[in-house]
Design an enzyme around this catalytic site. Structure first.
Site, PDB file in Angstrom:
ATOM      1  CG  HIS A  68      -0.265  -0.104   2.542  1.00  0.00           C
ATOM      2  ND1 HIS A  68       0.304  -1.282   3.029  1.00  0.00           N
ATOM      3  CD2 HIS A  68      -0.046   0.831   3.489  1.00  0.00           C
ATOM      4  CE1 HIS A  68       0.817  -1.062   4.219  1.00  0.00           C
ATOM      5  NE2 HIS A  68       0.631   0.202   4.528  1.00  0.00           N
ATOM      6  NE  ARG A  95      -5.126  10.458   3.645  1.00  0.00           N
ATOM      7  CZ  ARG A  95      -4.355   9.423   3.949  1.00  0.00           C
ATOM      8  NH1 ARG A  95      -3.030   9.521   3.807  1.00  0.00           N
ATOM      9  NH2 ARG A  95      -4.855   8.292   4.380  1.00  0.00           N
TER      10      ARG A  95
END
Ligand SMILES: C=C1C[C@]23C[C@H]1CC[C@H]2[C@]1(C)CCC[C@@](C)(C(=O)O)[C@H]1[C@@H]3C(=O)O
Ligand SMILES: O=C(O)CCC(=O)C(=O)O
Ligand SMILES: [Fe+2]
Length: 379
Positions: free
Chosen positions: A305, A315
């Protein structure tokens, strides 16, 4: 099928020692306030073409596993939850959990205190500066660690110990490094880590049941876990198609419980393509890591990932990395080793794999294989 971290590897050369930066690549200090507004991205943050992100990756529908029934002691709900966990781990190693028992206000406080910390002036944050070779502390841009493919993020990592008589490690860490004014922040993250540890042990029961091992086996193995809490802060980037917030990797740890904010950016490599996992503030994203892949003798795969950034807004993600007590031997239960399923990985201690990722090798998609080579070379 997800590209699992072992099969994905090209033929592996012997492990490469850590890359040394060339003299002309003097480390730059990553001050988000400055770099976030610059359209010219320093070369060290630009990833090679074959790793540049598709920032609009298609969404991966991931099962939302309701833990409410299991946590209230309902055996039928427990069986159902362990079945869903097993299916997700067979497919790609990621799943979402809801009704997880973690206090909603605690999650909100943990996000709010992240804003407070990362919005401090760089000089203030550097009071918690991560030291070379250590995994705890504040790191901006990793310029001191790597000389290329730098992640577009700042991180704050600290240790959590679930051991009965261990002091309030997290609270003490903040008091020691940041002073009395951070006592409340330290309390919030102490409570947050305690809730992560409790949730992890419940998930370990579900994993044990799904693998046909006793419910207690993995739970007991991690009862006195020595885990890592990491706060990821990804500033906006003017060229999000050239950079990565976190590069492609499998977590070397055992289980990751991640809480994304509402911005989104987590991507998983499944069936040979990058897919995004949409944010869901009510859910935690859970994935198994390399150490659990070794613990279950490769039955479940640690999955590839990464995190992409965007040009509009920062973020945040909070990642709890469950890890066994450092000196515990990582070895699969006998139920998972037989003539059809011979041992895949050697026994090792988490402390040794952690040292490998901090001093010798940048964790990526082939960490466990390279670690195995490194262990054999040391003999
Ligand atoms: C044991 C760890 C090393 C890293 C933090 C934890 C679990 C995930 C690892 C990491 C995030 C994998 C990608 C590369 C890395 C260098 C990073 O981007 O931060 C890794 C972490 C680390 O070595 O600090
Ligand atoms: O920020 C994210 O969504 C992922 C971060 C991650 O994979 C990590 O810190 O290991
Ligand atoms: Fe990760």
């Amino acid at each position: 099928m997800a590209i699992d971290c072992i099969k994905a590897m090209p033929s592996i050369p012997q492990h490469h020692p850590k890359e040394e930066c060339k003299d002309d690549q003097k480390p730059i200090v990553f001050d988000a306030r400055v770099l976030s507004y610059q359209s010219s991205i320093p070369q060290q943050f630009i990833w090679p073409d074959h790793e540049k992100p598709n920032v609009n990756a298609p969404e991966l529908p991931v099962p939302l596993i309701d833990m409410g029934g299991f946590l209230s002691g309902d055996p039928v709900a427990a069986m159902e939850a362990s079945k869903l966990v097993g299916e997700a781990c067979q497919k790609h190693g990621f799943f979402l959990v809801v009704n997880h028992g973690v206090d909603r206000q605690l999650i909100a406080d943990a996000h709010r205190y992240m804003d407070n910390f990362f919005e401090l002036p760089l000089s203030e944050k550097q009071r918690a500066q991560r030291k070379i070779g250590e995994h705890c502390g504040y790191a901006s841009s990793f310029t001191g660690r790597f000389c290329s493919k730098l992640p577009w993020k700042e991180t704050l990592s600290f240790s959590y110990s679930a051991e009965e008589n261990s002091a309030k490690l997290v609270q003490d860490y903040f008091h020691k490094t940041m002073g009395e004014s951070f006592a409340e922040l330290g309390k919030v993250y102490q409570d947050y880590c305690e809730s992560m540890s409790t949730l992890s042990l419940g998930i370990m029961e579900l994993l044990g049941m799904s693998l046909g091992v006793s419910k207690a086996h993995f739970r007991e193995f991690f009862e006195d876990n020595d885990s890592i809490m990491r706060l990821n802060y990804y500033p906006p980037c003017q060229k999000p198609d050239l950079t990565l917030g976190t590069g492609p990797h499998c977590d070397p740890t055992s289980l990751t419980i991640l809480h994304q904010d509402r911005v989104g950016g987590l991507q998983v490599f499944v069936d040979n393509e990058w897919r995004s996992i949409s944010p869901n503030f009510e859910a935690f994203v859970v994935n198994i890591g390399d150490t659990f892949m070794a613990l279950c003798n490769g039955r479940y795969k640690s999955c590839l990932h990464r995190a992409v950034v965007n040009s509009e807004t920062q973020r945040k993600s909070l990642a709890f990395f469950l890890s066994p007590k450092s000196d515990k031997m990582v070895t699969p239960p006998t139920e998972l080793v037989d003539s059809c399923n011979p041992r895949i990985y050697p026994d090792f201690k988490w402390a040794t794999l952690l040292e490998f990722t901090q001093k010798h090798y940048r964790a990526d998609m082939k960490t466990l294989e390279m670690f195995t080579n490194w262990l054999q070379q040391r003999k």
